[in-house]
Motif scaffolding. Structure first.
Motif: not given
Lengths: 381, 449
Positions: B20-23, B28-32, B134-136, B142-157
Motif C-alpha cells: 500500500e505504501i509503495s503503491e 518504481p519496482l526496485w524501491m518496492k 525517487v520519482r524524478e 538508486k545508485k546510493y539508496f541504502m547502500h551505506l546502510i543496507p537493510p539487513n544491517d540491523h533490525k531497525f535499519a
C-alpha cells in the motif's frame, strides 16, 4: 536505580565432545557433587577476539613436584578438611564461571590459608613437568596483616587454569606478583577475585608472556570505606599469541581508590585485548578511580584492542580513563641509535622500559625471577 | 493526485501494508523490492543485543505511515493551519527567511513544505523531498539508496527500509560551494506513530555543503518510534557538515541510523545533539575509505529525568593517512542515564592514520548515571591512536565562586553546564544555540538567559 536496563550481549558458548567428569577429580570429595553438576550444566564460553571455540580435554594428573616454596599455608586438598572448606569451593565469575568451577573441582594444585601477621609467600608452578596445571587457591588476610606473594608459572605446557580469591579484612595489605612465562601453552586462564574491607589495600602486578591464548581477569570489590586497589599489568604477545587481559574495579565503599595500568608490546601477529572496567556504585561517595593503557606495536600485522569502560552511578567521584596505541616512539629510537645502539638493541631497551617499573617492585631476593623476565623480553626482540 | 486516498495505514506490519505504501507513492519496482526485502529482514532479525531496553516497545501498535492533510506545498501560507502553528513555534519560516538556503519540514511521514533559493537551483543543487527524488531522479537515487546502510544491517535499519517515508534528498554537483546551510525539520505530531524519514546526501567532488537537521515531537501517552536513516556520500575532496539536534518528545524511542562514507581527501563533520526521547540508540558512523579522508565529531547527549540515551560515534579507518577526532560530552541529571559507546577501528591498510577520542561526562546530581565504553581496535603499527575519558561532577568550588558573585545556585549550575557544552553550542546555527541555552536554563530553573 533499576529504572533503566542496560542491555548487554549474552554469553556465547559452544559444546565440546568430551568434558571433564567425576573420574578426573584429583581430590574426590562429596561436597564437589553439586559443584560438578553445576559445572556440567555450563557450556564453554565462546570468545571471538581470542578465537577460542574449541577445548581439548588434556588429562589432569597429580601435580609432580613442589610448588609451595615459602609460606605457612595448607595445600587445597588439606584445607578442604578444615573450616576453610566453604571458602575453597566458593564460586565467582572470573574470566568465565565455567573455568572458575573447573579450577574449584579439578584442581591439582593450590594453597589456602588464613594469615594474621606478616607473611611472605612464594609459589612456583612448573608447566614443563606438569602439562596441565589447575590451581585453586585462596587467602584470608586477617585484620592488619600484611602479605607479599610472588607467584610464577613457567614452561611449555598444555593448559593452565587458575582460580584464586582473597579476602582482605580491615586494614590488611596484600601485594601480589604474578609472572606467567608459558610459551606454546595452548590455553592460559587465570581468574582472581579480591574482596576488600575498610582501609584494606591491594597491589597486583602481572607480568604476562602468554601461551597461545591467554585470558586473565582480576576483579576487586572495594566494599569497605577507604579501601584501595591498584592493578598494574605488563605484557608481550608475539607469533600468533592472543591475550585478553581484564582488570575490574567495583567501588562500593566511600572514598575508595582504584588504579588500573596496563602496558605492553606486540610483535609478529600478536594480538592483545586490554579491558579495564571501573564501576562506581551510588554508595561510593568520594571514589577516585582511573585506568590507563598504552600499547606499543612493533609489527604491521599485530593488532591491539582497547576496551575501557566506566560505569558511574554517583556524581561525587573522580573517574578517568585513557588509552593510546601506536608504534614505537621514533624520536626515542633515533636518540638511542645516535648513541651507538643498533636498532634491535634500541627497541629492546624501549620495550624493557615498559616492564621496568614492575620488575623494580619485585623484592630484591628474587633476582632469578627478575633475570627471567629480562631474558623473556630479550628472546622476543 | 491519486495518492491522496491513503492517509493512514493500520497499525502493525505486513506485506499488504508495505505494498500500500509503495503503491500510494507511485514508486518504481526496485524501491518496492527494497521494501519487501527489508520487511523479510525485519521479521527475522532479533532486537539489538546491547544498548537500551526496548522490550516495552510494541511494534505492532505503532502506526507506520501517517500522511498529514497536506500535499507538498510551494508556499508557507498553503500549509494547513495546525501544522503551520507547530512549525511556527519552532521558528522555521523565520529561519528560512533569514539565512537558510532551503527548508524542508516533515510532519509525521511526509514533507509538507519545501523551498529552495533560486540561486541554488542555478548551481545545479538538487534539494527534494525523498519520495519526489525517487520519482524524478530514479537512477541517481538508486545508485546510493541504502547502500551505506543496507537493510539487513540491523533490525531497525530493516524496519526503516520497509516503511521509510519522506525525508530529504540533496545532490551537490562537483565543485560547488553551497553558500548557506540547507535545513530540514522533522516533527512527529500524531500519537502512537512511527517516523521513518530517509535523508540521502551526495556531495560530489570538491564541493561543500552544510546541512542542518532538526527533530522534535509533541508529547502523547502512547509511545512513538523514530527510526530514520541518514546516508551521506562525501566524494573526493568534498566537505559535509551535518548538524543535528534531536529533541524528540519524552515518549519516543529514537532508534536512528546515520552513516557517512568519505572518499579521498574528503571531510565529514558531525555536530550532533541528542536531548529528547525516552530512549535513544544513535551512533553516527564515518567510513573513511579514501586516502586522507577525515571525520570530526562534536556531540553532546543530554539525559534528564526518565531518559536513557545510549549514543556514540563509530569511525572506520580503511585507507592510509585517514584521521578522526571525536569530542563527545554528556550531561546526566534528574535521574537520567547517558551512555557513550564508541568504536574506532583502524584496518591493516590504514597506515599513518590518526585518531583521538575525548569523552567527558558531567553528572549534576547523585541519582543520575553516566557510562562510557569506547572501543579501539588497531590492526597496524603505523598509526597513532589515543583516547581520553573523564566522568565527574560539577565542581563545587566553581558553584561557590559564582554564588559569591551573586548568582543563585541554580543559575551557577546552569552557567557551568552551558560552559561544559560550549564547544557544541558554538557550532550551532544562532537560533538553535539560543533555543538550546533556553532549554538548559529551564531545566535548572535559571533565569539568567
Amino acid at each position: 536505580m533499576d529504572m533503566f536496563t542496560r542491555v548487554e550481549p549474552k554469553r556465547q558458548s559452544f559444546t565440546v565432545k568430551e568434558d571433564y567428569g567425576w573420574e578426573d577429580i584429583q581430590n574426590k570429595d562429596g561436597s564437589l557433587y553439586d559443584l560438578l553438576s553445576d559445572y556440567l550444566s555450563y557450556d564453554f564460553p565462546l570468545w571471538k577476539r581470542l578465537e577460542f571455540s574449541d577445548f581439548k580435554k588434556y588429562p589432569i594428573k597429580k601435580y609432580s613436584g613442589n610448588f609451595l616454596r615459602n609460606g605457612n599455608l595448607l595445600l587445597t586438598q588439606d584445607a578442604m578438611k578444615t573450616e576453610l572448606r566453604d571458602f575453597t569451593t566458593g564460586k565467582f565469575a572470573g574470566v568465565d564461571p565455567k573455568f572458575v568451577m573447573m579450577a574449584l573441582i579439578f584442581f591439582n594444585s593450590g594453597v589456602f590459608g588464613k594469615i594474621d601477621k606478616n607473611e611472605r609467600i612464594n609459589l612456583d608452578y612448573d608447566l614443563k613437568d606438569n602439562k596441565v596445571v589447575i590451581e585453586n587457591s585462596g587467602l584470608i588476610l586477617e585484620e592488619d596483616s600484611s602479605v607479599i606473594m610472588i607467584r610464577s608459572y613457567r614452561g611449555e605446557g598444555k593448559l593452565l587454569n587458575s582460580a584464586s580469591k582473597y579476602l582482605l579484612r580491615a586494614g590488611s595489605k596484600l601485594k601480589i606478583f604474578n609472572v606467567i612465562i608459558s610459551p606454546k601453552t595452548d590455553l592460559v586462564i587465570s581468574s582472581s577475585l579480591y574482596n576488600l574491607e575498610e582501609n584494606a589495600s591491594l597491589e597486583v602486578y602481572d607480568v604476562i608472556f602468554g601461551g597461545e591464548k591467554t585470558a586473565i581477569d582480576h576483579t576487586a570489590n572495594l566494599n569497605g570505606d577507604f579501601s584501595r586497589a591498584t592493578f598494574k599489568t605488563v605484557y608481550f604477545a608475539r607469533g600468533k599469541e592472543r591475550m585478553d587481559l581484564r582488570n575490574s574495579l567495583n567501588h562500593f565503599g566511600r572514598s575508595t581508590y582504584g588504579r588500573i595500568e596496563t602496558n605492553g608490546s606486540l610483535s609478529d601477529e600478536g594480538y592483545s585485548v586490554v579491558r579495564g572496567n571501573i564501576e562506581i556504585k551510588s554508595t561510593a561517595v568520594g571514589a577516585d578511580s582511573e585506568e590507563r593503557s598504552n600499547t606499543i606495536s612493533l609489527s604491521k600485522k599485530a593488532r591491539a584492542d582497547s576496551i575501557p569502560s566506566l560505569y558511574v552511578d554517583n556524581n561525587d567521584v573522580i573517574a578517568k580513563h585513557g588509552a593510546s596505541i601506536g608504534n614505537i616512539d621514533e624520536d626515542k629510537l633515533y636518540y638511542l641509535m645516535s648513541r651507538g645502539l643498533d636498532e634491535r638493541s634500541a627497541i629492546r631497551l624501549i620495550v624493557s622500559g615498559i616492564f621496568e617499573p614492575i620488575i623494580n617492585e619485585i623484592p630484591p631476593d628474587n633476582s632469578n625471577l627478575k633475570e627471567e623476565i629480562e631474558n623473556a623480553i630479550s628472546v622476543r626482540i | 493526485m491519486t495518492n491522496n486516498a491513503l492517509s493512514k495505514t493500520e497499525p502493525g506490519l505486513n506485506r499488504r501494508i508495505i505494498e500500500e505504501i509503495s503503491e500510494s507513492k507511485n514508486e518504481p519496482l526496485w524501491m518496492k523490492d527494497i521494501r519487501m526485502k527489508s520487511l523479510e529482514y525485519f521479521l527475522n532479525r532479533p532486537n539489538p543485543n546491547f544498548g537500551v531496553d526496548i522490550s516495552a516497545l510494541d511494534l505492532n501498535s505503532i502506526v507506520n505511515y501517517v500522511k498529514p492533510g497536506a500535499q507538498n506545498e510551494r508556499s508557507w501560507e498553503d500549509v494547513p493551519e495546525d501544522i503551520r502553528e507547530n512549525f511556527e513555534k519552532l521558528g522555521i519560516p523565520q529561519a528560512e527567511r533569514e539565512a537558510l538556503a532551503g527548508v524542508g519540514a516533515q510532519y509525521d511521514s511526509e514533507m509538507v513544505y519545501h523551498n529552495m533559493k533560486e540561486s541554488l537551483k542555478k548551481l545545479g543543487v538538487i534539494f527534494l523531498e525523498m519520495g519526489t527524488a525517487v520519482r524524478e531522479y530514479p537512477d541517481l537515487v538508486k545508485k546510493y539508496f541504502m547502500h551505506l546502510i543496507p537493510p539487513n544491517d540491523h533490525k531497525f535499519a530493516a524496519l526503516h527500509g520497509a516503511v521509510w517515508s519522506g525525508g530529504t534528498f540533496i545532490y551537490v554537483p562537483p565543485n560547488v560551494n553551497v553558500p548557506m546551510p540547507i535545513q530540514s525539520y522533522y516533527l512527529m505530531g500524531s500519537p502512537g506513530m512511527g517516523q521513518f524519514e530517509h535523508t540521502l546526501i551526495v556531495v560530489d567532488k570538491g564541493s561543500k555543503l552544510e546541512f542542518i537537521e532538526g527533530c522534535s515531537g509533541q508529547n502523547y501517552s502512547v509511545s512513538n518510534l523514530h527510526a530514520g536513516a541518514v546516508e551521506i556520500y562525501v566524494e573526493e575532496g568534498a566537505t559535509v557538515k551535518f548538524s543535528t539536534i534531536e529533541n524528540w518528545a519524552k515518549n519516543t524511542y529514537n532508534l536512528n541510523t546515520k552513516r557517512a562514507s568519505v572518499d579521498k581527501d574528503g571531510t565529514i563533520i558531525w555536530i550532533s545533539g541528542t536531548m529528547g526521547s525516552a530512549k535513544t540508540m544513535l551512533y553516527p558512523s564515518s567510513i573513511l575509505k579514501g586516502k586522507g579522508a577525515r571525520a570530526e565529531y562534536t556531540t553532546i547527549t543530554y539525559a534528564g529525568p526518565g531518559q536513557h540515551l545510549d549514543t556514540g560515534t563509530k569511525v572506520f579507518h580503511f585507507a592510509p593517512y585517514t584521521s578522526s577526532k571525536v569530542d563527545s560530552r554528556s550531561i546526566s541529571f534528574g535521574g537520567g542515564y547517558a551512555f557513550y559507546r564508541g568504536l574506532v577501528r583502524v584496518s591493516e591498510s590504514a597506515i599513518h592514520s590518526k585518531s583521538s577520542v575525548d569523552c567527558s561526562a558531567l553528572m549534576v546530581d547523585n541519582v543520575s548515571k553516566s557510562d562510557t565504553l569506547p572501543i579501539i581496535e588497531v590492526m597496524n603499527n603505523q598509526s597513532e591512536i589515543g583516547h581520553e575519558a573523564y566522568v565527574g561532577k560539577i565542581n563545587e568550588d566553581q558553584i561557590y565562586y559564582l554564588m559569591s558573585r551573586g548568582l543563585t545556585e541554580d543559575d551557577a549550575k546552569a552557567l557551568i553546564v552551558r560552559g561544559f557544552l560550549d564547544p557544541f553550542i558554538k557550532q550551532l546555527p544562532f537560533e538553535y544555540a539560543v533555543e538550546f541555552n533556553r532549554i538548559i536554563d529551564m531545566h535548572f530553573n535559571s533565569k539568567i538567559g
